[in-house]
Design an enzyme around this catalytic site. Sequence first.
Site, PDB file in Angstrom:
ATOM      1  N   ASN A   1       0.872  -1.172   0.000  1.00  0.00           N
ATOM      2  CA  ASN A   1       0.000   0.000   0.000  1.00  0.00           C
ATOM      3  C   ASN A   1       0.909   1.222   0.000  1.00  0.00           C
ATOM      4  OD1 ASN A   1      -1.786   2.035   0.547  1.00  0.00           O
ATOM      5  ND2 ASN A   1      -2.433   1.267   2.550  1.00  0.00           N
ATOM      6  N   TRP A   2       1.036   1.829  -1.152  1.00  0.00           N
ATOM      7  CA  TRP A   2       1.988   2.949  -1.291  1.00  0.00           C
ATOM      8  C   TRP A   2       1.441   4.244  -0.683  1.00  0.00           C
ATOM      9  CZ3 TRP A   2       4.215   2.436  -7.019  1.00  0.00           C
ATOM     10  CH2 TRP A   2       4.930   1.223  -7.108  1.00  0.00           C
ATOM     11  N   LYS A   3       0.169   4.246  -0.348  1.00  0.00           N
ATOM     12  CA  LYS A   3      -0.470   5.440   0.248  1.00  0.00           C
ATOM     13  C   LYS A   3      -0.191   6.691  -0.608  1.00  0.00           C
ATOM     14  CE  LYS A   3      -0.348   3.143   4.689  1.00  0.00           C
ATOM     15  NZ  LYS A   3      -0.367   3.235   6.158  1.00  0.00           N
TER      16      LYS A   3
ATOM     17  N   HIS B   1      -9.636   0.789   4.586  1.00  0.00           N
ATOM     18  CA  HIS B   1      -8.391   0.976   5.338  1.00  0.00           C
ATOM     19  C   HIS B   1      -8.687   1.882   6.539  1.00  0.00           C
ATOM     20  CE1 HIS B   1      -4.400   2.324   6.436  1.00  0.00           C
ATOM     21  NE2 HIS B   1      -3.941   1.251   5.817  1.00  0.00           N
TER      22      HIS B   1
ATOM     23  N   GLU C   1      -7.182   4.293   7.744  1.00  0.00           N
ATOM     24  CA  GLU C   1      -7.006   5.730   7.471  1.00  0.00           C
ATOM     25  C   GLU C   1      -8.241   6.289   6.768  1.00  0.00           C
ATOM     26  OE1 GLU C   1      -3.176   5.367   5.553  1.00  0.00           O
ATOM     27  OE2 GLU C   1      -2.311   4.819   7.487  1.00  0.00           O
TER      28      GLU C   1
ATOM     29  N   GLU D   1      -5.710  -5.387  10.294  1.00  0.00           N
ATOM     30  CA  GLU D   1      -4.733  -4.338  10.566  1.00  0.00           C
ATOM     31  C   GLU D   1      -5.098  -3.617  11.866  1.00  0.00           C
ATOM     32  OE1 GLU D   1      -2.601  -3.028   6.731  1.00  0.00           O
ATOM     33  OE2 GLU D   1      -4.389  -1.821   6.949  1.00  0.00           O
TER      34      GLU D   1
ATOM     35  N   GLY E   1       1.912   2.051  10.823  1.00  0.00           N
ATOM     36  CA  GLY E   1       2.823   3.185  10.711  1.00  0.00           C
ATOM     37  C   GLY E   1       3.495   3.571  12.023  1.00  0.00           C
TER      38      GLY E   1
ATOM     39  N   SER F   1       2.981  -2.290  10.399  1.00  0.00           N
ATOM     40  CA  SER F   1       4.417  -2.292  10.678  1.00  0.00           C
ATOM     41  C   SER F   1       5.098  -3.623  10.356  1.00  0.00           C
ATOM     42  CB  SER F   1       4.689  -1.895  12.133  1.00  0.00           C
ATOM     43  OG  SER F   1       4.261  -0.564  12.367  1.00  0.00           O
TER      44      SER F   1
ATOM     45  N   GLY G   1       2.695  -1.212   4.373  1.00  0.00           N
ATOM     46  CA  GLY G   1       2.725   0.210   4.053  1.00  0.00           C
ATOM     47  C   GLY G   1       4.149   0.674   3.846  1.00  0.00           C
ATOM     48  N   GLY G   2       4.735   1.228   4.908  1.00  0.00           N
ATOM     49  CA  GLY G   2       6.064   1.839   4.816  1.00  0.00           C
ATOM     50  C   GLY G   2       7.109   0.986   4.106  1.00  0.00           C
TER      51      GLY G   2
HETATM   52  P1  PGA Z   1       2.562   0.126   7.716  1.00  0.00           P
HETATM   53  O1  PGA Z   1       1.138   0.328   7.005  1.00  0.00           O
HETATM   54  O2  PGA Z   1       3.157  -1.136   7.169  1.00  0.00           O
HETATM   55  O3  PGA Z   1       3.346   1.349   7.344  1.00  0.00           O
HETATM   56  O4  PGA Z   1       2.292   0.028   9.172  1.00  0.00           O
HETATM   57  C1  PGA Z   1       0.264  -0.757   6.798  1.00  0.00           C
HETATM   58  C2  PGA Z   1      -1.003  -0.274   6.153  1.00  0.00           C
HETATM   59  O5  PGA Z   1      -1.429   0.834   6.456  1.00  0.00           O
HETATM   60  O6  PGA Z   1      -1.611  -0.964   5.313  1.00  0.00           O
END
Ligand code: PGA
Length: 250
Positions: free
Chosen positions: A9-11, A94, A96, A166, A172, A211, A232-233
């Site tokens: 997930n490149w956000k 998600h 977010e 998640e 994050g 994470s 994500g990251g």
């Molecule tokens: P993260 O994000 O790996 O940076 O914690 C995961 C996600 O939001 O899907």
Amino acid sequence: MRRPLIAGNWKLNGSRESALELAADLISGSADLSADLLVCPSFTLLNPVREALAGSPVALGAQNVSAESSGAFTGEVSAAMLAEAGCAYAIIGHSERRTLYAEQDRELAAKVLQALSASLTPILCVGESLAEREQERQEAVVQQQLDAALGELETTAIAKCVIAYEPVWAIGTGRSASPQDAQAVHASIRAWLGGLSESLAPSVRLLYGGSVKPDSASALFEQTDIDGALVGGASLNASDFLAIARAAAS
Ligand code: PGA
């Protein structure tokens, strides 16, 4: 045997140049990997990344999809548009989107339906907040999110979905759930599926997200009910993302 799925997930990150570079690195590092790889860039990067990934096994997905199919919905992108842009998957719900953009369960159920109607695989995200975890309500919260987003669907439709657990407090933050804590919630999700249909439980892929890093990945993937990761990251770095994928494939 469920084939692992590692989704990036490149956000809200990347430029055309950095996205193309990342895509090229993923292609060269993913040959013969016995796991499915997926990247989910921003909408405007879908087309260049699609072109870069053409002919490779790395799949393309979107980070969101409209609950509507067409009409006066300024700023929305429909499932059919995403399919036409080369997407095979869409992340839905998600945390977010739920917390920052107030996406409601009802809307998420409609998004799942829209995705399925365009032959996109929905990746439905569920997970508890820190306060809910501290009250040990994680399984109840996740079950309520599953009921709301998938509860009205036929089991044949749910069979086409991927579910990502998640925990919000792990996203994050660098603070992943322990493999045992993640497994416990994954087992409860599988039990929820089993309650709908016995054949559903063993077939649906359940991803863990929050994470995930190369050094934490193997212990997570050793758990019976964890079939991959939503990253994500670490998905913005090709060697980290590929290391996670290799951990899932081994
Ligand atoms: P993260 O994000 O790996 O940076 O914690 C995961 C996600 O939001 O899907």
